[in-house]
Design an enzyme around this catalytic site. Structure first.
Site, PDB file in Angstrom:
ATOM      1  N   CYS A  79     -36.582  41.383  -3.818  1.00 32.32           N
ATOM      2  CA  CYS A  79     -37.591  40.333  -4.030  1.00 32.32           C
ATOM      3  C   CYS A  79     -37.370  39.172  -3.050  1.00 32.32           C
ATOM      4  CB  CYS A  79     -37.518  39.848  -5.484  1.00 32.32           C
ATOM      5  SG  CYS A  79     -38.513  38.387  -5.841  1.00 32.32           S
ATOM      6  N   CYS A  82     -37.436  35.650  -4.550  1.00 28.98           N
ATOM      7  CA  CYS A  82     -36.202  35.402  -5.292  1.00 28.98           C
ATOM      8  C   CYS A  82     -35.131  34.831  -4.373  1.00 28.98           C
ATOM      9  CB  CYS A  82     -35.683  36.689  -5.927  1.00 28.98           C
ATOM     10  SG  CYS A  82     -36.783  37.417  -7.160  1.00 28.98           S
TER      11      CYS A  82
END
Length: 322
Positions: A79, A82
């Site tokens: 991700c 993230c």
């Protein structure tokens, strides 16, 4: 474990109120035990950011949330957002100096936790306070927005739950565990009361809390639990429509207004309950006024003395009486 949302500015949730008082008691026990052992219960800065999995969630998040608000960062290696958000959360956690704890959960390795929290996409950030879960935000947020959210979280933890966070010792060794809390003398009785309350045995819960108070009249958790159980007991047989109709048609009827105030509070309409009874105090005298005053004080116990709505209502009650 089934997380449930707790509104940051929301209404009275009786389960959350109970959890708040339990959290206060546990935090006080932990601090007292640390002092008794000659320690501070301090943690190293490195211990403020932890990796958590399903096996450790109970101890690392739920139990710790009685001492400090636990911010949960749901992330994954693949991700990209993230990778932008996580370093910001880690840096801010250190800046807050023990007022929050950051728990990082890899969703690929902990699918069950992801499902239990209802995570639809990552990054997703939640918090747990006194065992109560609440969503904070989803996606990569701006740092100023994150700070504002964390400030609000810390404020709620302190004002509603009496949770002030962890003591940080820069010289402490990472992984050094703080002093463990000790079981209190009334834990068995309080657990029995809580189980009776959860099972709908209101009379049994009332008796259990009264037993604790007979021995320790100032016990905070028992006082709160008794006020909660008695409130639920009073409204159990109410016809809400009838109660509200009578209160509307008979504004000077003390019993009608008291019953409606009980319903208001159970429904989460805190200001309405307090305002209704304060107005009734203003237009009554003698025994009627005293009955309304006593019920208002009982409702204060349910909400909690530190709640800003209780503080404001106490001032209004004083003005109405004097």
């Amino acid at each position: 474990m089934q997380p449930r949302n707790m509104s940051m500015s929301g209404v009275v949730d009786l389960a959350a109120v109970k959890a708040a008082q339990e959290a206060k008691a546990k935090a006080e026990q932990a601090r007292a035990e640390a002092a008794r052992q000659g320690g501070t219960g301090a943690v190293a800065p490195a211990d403020l950011v932890i990796d958590v999995d399903e096996a450790g969630f109970e101890s690392e998040v739920l139990q710790r949330s009685a001492e400090v608000p636990v911010v949960i960062d749901f992330w994954a290696e693949w991700c990209q957002p993230c990778k932008q958000l996580s370093p910001v959360l880690e840096r801010l956690t250190l800046e807050y100096g023990g007022r929050i704890l950051l728990a990082k959960i890899d969703v690929d390795a902990n699918q069950m936790l992801m499902q239990q929290f209802g995570v639809q996409g990552i990054p997703a950030v939640f918090a747990v306070v006194a065992g109560q879960a609440l969503p904070l935000f989803q996606g990569a947020a701006a740092e100023q927005q994150i700070r504002q959210t964390l400030d609000q979280l810390v404020q709620v933890a302190e004002q509603r739950f009496g949770i002030t966070g962890l003591t940080v010792d820069p010289d402490a060794q990472p992984g050094q565990a703080p002093a463990q809390e000790q079981a209190g003398p009334y834990d068995t009785a309080l657990n029995a009361a809580a189980e009776a309350l959860d099972a709908g045995d209101l009379a049994g819960a009332v008796r259990a809390y009264q037993n604790v108070l007979a021995d320790d009249p100032a016990h905070p958790e028992a006082k709160l639990g008794l006020a909660q159980a008695e409130l639920l007991q009073r409204v159990q047989g109410f016809d809400p429509q009838k109660v509200r109709q009578e209160a509307a048609e008979k504004p000077k009827d003390v019993e009608a207004q008291i019953a409606a105030a009980d319903l208001d509070l159970v429904g989460g309409h805190v200001e309405d309950a307090f305002g209704r009874l304060i107005e009734t105090v203003q237009r009554t005298l003698g025994d009627d006024r005293d009955a309304v005053r006593r019920r208002l004080l009982e409702l204060f116990e349910v909400v909690g003395p530190d709640d800003p709505r209780v503080v404001g209502a106490r001032r209004a009650l004083a003005r109405a009486l004097f």
